[in-house]
Scaffold this active site. Structure first.
Site, PDB file in Angstrom:
ATOM      1  N   GLU A  17       0.824  -1.210   0.000  1.00  0.00           N
ATOM      2  CA  GLU A  17       0.000   0.000   0.000  1.00  0.00           C
ATOM      3  C   GLU A  17       0.859   1.261   0.000  1.00  0.00           C
ATOM      4  OE1 GLU A  17      -3.704  -0.170   2.039  1.00  0.00           O
ATOM      5  OE2 GLU A  17      -3.137   1.517   3.297  1.00  0.00           O
ATOM      6  N   GLY A 108     -15.183   5.871   4.887  1.00  0.00           N
ATOM      7  CA  GLY A 108     -14.356   6.918   5.494  1.00  0.00           C
ATOM      8  C   GLY A 108     -14.852   7.194   6.903  1.00  0.00           C
TER       9      GLY A 108
HETATM   10  P1  FAD Z   1     -18.945   0.772   6.442  1.00  0.00           P
HETATM   11  O1  FAD Z   1     -18.808  -0.575   5.851  1.00  0.00           O
HETATM   12  O2  FAD Z   1     -20.003   1.665   5.910  1.00  0.00           O
HETATM   13  O3  FAD Z   1     -19.174   0.569   8.028  1.00  0.00           O
HETATM   14  C1  FAD Z   1     -19.082   1.667   8.921  1.00  0.00           C
HETATM   15  C2  FAD Z   1     -19.886   1.368  10.177  1.00  0.00           C
HETATM   16  O4  FAD Z   1     -21.293   1.376   9.854  1.00  0.00           O
HETATM   17  C3  FAD Z   1     -19.611   0.001  10.794  1.00  0.00           C
HETATM   18  O5  FAD Z   1     -19.679   0.134  12.195  1.00  0.00           O
HETATM   19  C4  FAD Z   1     -20.761  -0.864  10.293  1.00  0.00           C
HETATM   20  O6  FAD Z   1     -21.066  -1.941  11.165  1.00  0.00           O
HETATM   21  C5  FAD Z   1     -21.898   0.150  10.230  1.00  0.00           C
HETATM   22  N1  FAD Z   1     -22.902  -0.155   9.198  1.00  0.00           N
HETATM   23  C6  FAD Z   1     -22.660  -0.518   7.925  1.00  0.00           C
HETATM   24  N2  FAD Z   1     -23.820  -0.702   7.271  1.00  0.00           N
HETATM   25  C7  FAD Z   1     -24.815  -0.433   8.159  1.00  0.00           C
HETATM   26  C8  FAD Z   1     -26.242  -0.428   8.087  1.00  0.00           C
HETATM   27  N3  FAD Z   1     -26.882  -0.751   6.953  1.00  0.00           N
HETATM   28  N4  FAD Z   1     -26.942  -0.073   9.206  1.00  0.00           N
HETATM   29  C9  FAD Z   1     -26.319   0.266  10.362  1.00  0.00           C
HETATM   30  N5  FAD Z   1     -24.960   0.267  10.481  1.00  0.00           N
HETATM   31  C10 FAD Z   1     -24.242  -0.073   9.392  1.00  0.00           C
HETATM   32  N6  FAD Z   1     -10.066   5.614   5.358  1.00  0.00           N
HETATM   33  C11 FAD Z   1      -9.739   6.635   4.536  1.00  0.00           C
HETATM   34  O7  FAD Z   1     -10.112   7.781   4.809  1.00  0.00           O
HETATM   35  N7  FAD Z   1      -8.982   6.432   3.395  1.00  0.00           N
HETATM   36  C12 FAD Z   1      -8.558   5.186   3.035  1.00  0.00           C
HETATM   37  O8  FAD Z   1      -7.883   5.038   2.000  1.00  0.00           O
HETATM   38  C13 FAD Z   1      -8.883   4.083   3.882  1.00  0.00           C
HETATM   39  N8  FAD Z   1      -8.488   2.825   3.580  1.00  0.00           N
HETATM   40  C14 FAD Z   1      -8.855   1.781   4.382  1.00  0.00           C
HETATM   41  C15 FAD Z   1      -8.473   0.482   4.022  1.00  0.00           C
HETATM   42  C16 FAD Z   1      -8.796  -0.617   4.827  1.00  0.00           C
HETATM   43  C17 FAD Z   1      -8.402  -2.014   4.423  1.00  0.00           C
HETATM   44  C18 FAD Z   1      -9.523  -0.392   6.050  1.00  0.00           C
HETATM   45  C19 FAD Z   1      -9.864  -1.555   6.955  1.00  0.00           C
HETATM   46  C20 FAD Z   1      -9.931   0.899   6.403  1.00  0.00           C
HETATM   47  C21 FAD Z   1      -9.606   1.989   5.583  1.00  0.00           C
HETATM   48  N9  FAD Z   1     -10.001   3.298   5.897  1.00  0.00           N
HETATM   49  C22 FAD Z   1      -9.662   4.339   5.071  1.00  0.00           C
HETATM   50  C23 FAD Z   1     -10.751   3.573   7.133  1.00  0.00           C
HETATM   51  C24 FAD Z   1     -12.310   3.505   6.927  1.00  0.00           C
HETATM   52  O9  FAD Z   1     -12.713   4.531   6.048  1.00  0.00           O
HETATM   53  C25 FAD Z   1     -12.973   3.653   8.289  1.00  0.00           C
HETATM   54  O10 FAD Z   1     -12.703   2.550   9.108  1.00  0.00           O
HETATM   55  C26 FAD Z   1     -14.472   3.974   8.295  1.00  0.00           C
HETATM   56  O11 FAD Z   1     -14.853   4.385   9.612  1.00  0.00           O
HETATM   57  C27 FAD Z   1     -15.370   2.801   7.913  1.00  0.00           C
HETATM   58  O12 FAD Z   1     -15.332   2.563   6.567  1.00  0.00           O
HETATM   59  P2  FAD Z   1     -16.089   1.271   5.948  1.00  0.00           P
HETATM   60  O13 FAD Z   1     -15.975   1.364   4.494  1.00  0.00           O
HETATM   61  O14 FAD Z   1     -15.615   0.043   6.622  1.00  0.00           O
HETATM   62  O15 FAD Z   1     -17.593   1.599   6.422  1.00  0.00           O
END
Ligand code: FAD
Length: 289
Positions: A17, A108
């Site tokens: 990465e 995010g």
């Molecule tokens: P989601 O999958 O939307 O989940 C977020 C929260 O919402 C979780 O608690 C989930 O349980 C809950 N949720 C999801 N769907 C529902 C629903 N339908 N109803 C109720 N609750 C729900 N951040 C950056 O800014 N830039 C990056 O490049 C970046 N890269 C990353 C790469 C990896 C491999 C990882 C693990 C994280 C990365 N992050 C990055 C951090 C990430 O953006 C954060 O952890 C963020 O808070 C959650 O993103 P997500 O896509 O997992 O969210």
């Protein structure tokens, strides 16, 4: 090339990465680091996305250069929480125009001092995934959390949301960093039981800076096992020793994953070619066996 097809291939797949430059001044340095990491011939390289969406242009630029200049497939991260749906659509269009086939679709972190969700903005990554599916023939990755996402009340709930996210069109998952492999193994068991069958790439963080790591772990809720805390305590104030011990710990984790049948591993190499190279040296025979 699509990452889902790469992962179907035989052998061990290691990916790295990089993060994009925050300013124009550091663009060349980031590209040089990316080039050195690419020379290690990873299965693919991912390019992170600035939390506020501000460096989106650089994510697209660096991901394009990795493919065109270094001939390594790239994975462009894309977060949606701080951008309007129209802004996100424009980024997807520019990835499509540049021939980037792989997107890591993320929500995010929720920005401080805003009422969430903002009008015309996304709430969850699953909504972004549905939009990316509609916008083109992309291979889509998403994030998962072996210790549960910080906002989730329980891991069970988090896995239910993950199942919904994957069903919206995810081809593979990459995990949040973890420092105890048994956490990953029990997570894999639970998500497979929940019917999530896509490939999962464990994300390994080689820790070379102790202070930064304590802060990140406090924010993400990542558990630091006693064995790892002892390393941070003893070597945290000695950068060269910390680097050596952090890399050895990461290599040890990866060898255990491979020995337990895991073939796809993502390394949070953070623009550090020296770290990436040291890890590949530590695995040189293991990945051939
Ligand atoms: P989601 O999958 O939307 O989940 C977020 C929260 O919402 C979780 O608690 C989930 O349980 C809950 N949720 C999801 N769907 C529902 C629903 N339908 N109803 C109720 N609750 C729900 N951040 C950056 O800014 N830039 C990056 O490049 C970046 N890269 C990353 C790469 C990896 C491999 C990882 C693990 C994280 C990365 N992050 C990055 C951090 C990430 O953006 C954060 O952890 C963020 O808070 C959650 O993103 P997500 O896509 O997992 O969210």
């Amino acid at each position: 090339m699509k990452i889902k097809d790469i992962l179907r291939g035989e052998g061990i797949h290691i990916s790295f990465e990089v993060f994009p430059p925050k300013t124009e001044d550091s663009y060349d340095a980031v590209l040089e680091a990316a080039g050195e990491i690419a020379s290690l011939q990873p299965a693919f390289m991912s390019v992170t996305y600035g939390a506020g969406g501000g460096t989106s242009r650089n994510t697209v630029r660096i991901a394009t250069r990795i493919e065109e200049d270094f001939q390594v497939p790239s994975l462009a991260h894309l977060t949606c929480v701080s951008s309007t749906r129209e802004e996100v659509r424009q980024v997807i269009a520019s990835l499509r125009e540049r021939g980037i086939e792989n997107i890591l679709a993320l929500r995010g972190d929720i920005p401080e001092d805003v009422t969430f969700p903002l009008p015309h903005h996304y709430r969850y990554a699953s909504e972004l995934i549905e939009d990316i599916r509609r916008e083109g023939d992309f291979c889509i990755g998403a994030a998962c959390y072996p210790e549960g996402h910080v906002e989730a009340a329980t891991q069970k709930e988090d896995i239910l949301h993950l199942k919904h996210k994957v069903d919206c069109g995810v081809d593979f998952l990459t995990t949040q960093m973890f420092f105890d492999n048994s956490i990953l193994y029990s997570f894999l068991y639970r998500i497979r039981e929940a019917g999530i069958t896509v490939p999962v790439l464990p994300g390994i963080m080689p820790v070379t800076n102790a202070k930064q790591m304590k802060r990140i772990c406090a924010l993400s809720g990542t558990v630091l096992p006693q064995r790892f805390r002892a390393i941070l305590d003893l070597f945290g104030d000695h950068p060269a020793a910390m680097e050596q011990a952090g890399i050895a710990y990461a290599v040890d984790q990866i060898i255990d994953l491979i020995a337990n049948g895991i073939q796809d591993i993502h390394i949070y190499s953070m623009n550090r070619p020296r770290t990436a190279r040291a890890i590949m040296d530590g695995l040189s025979e293991v990945i051939k066996a």
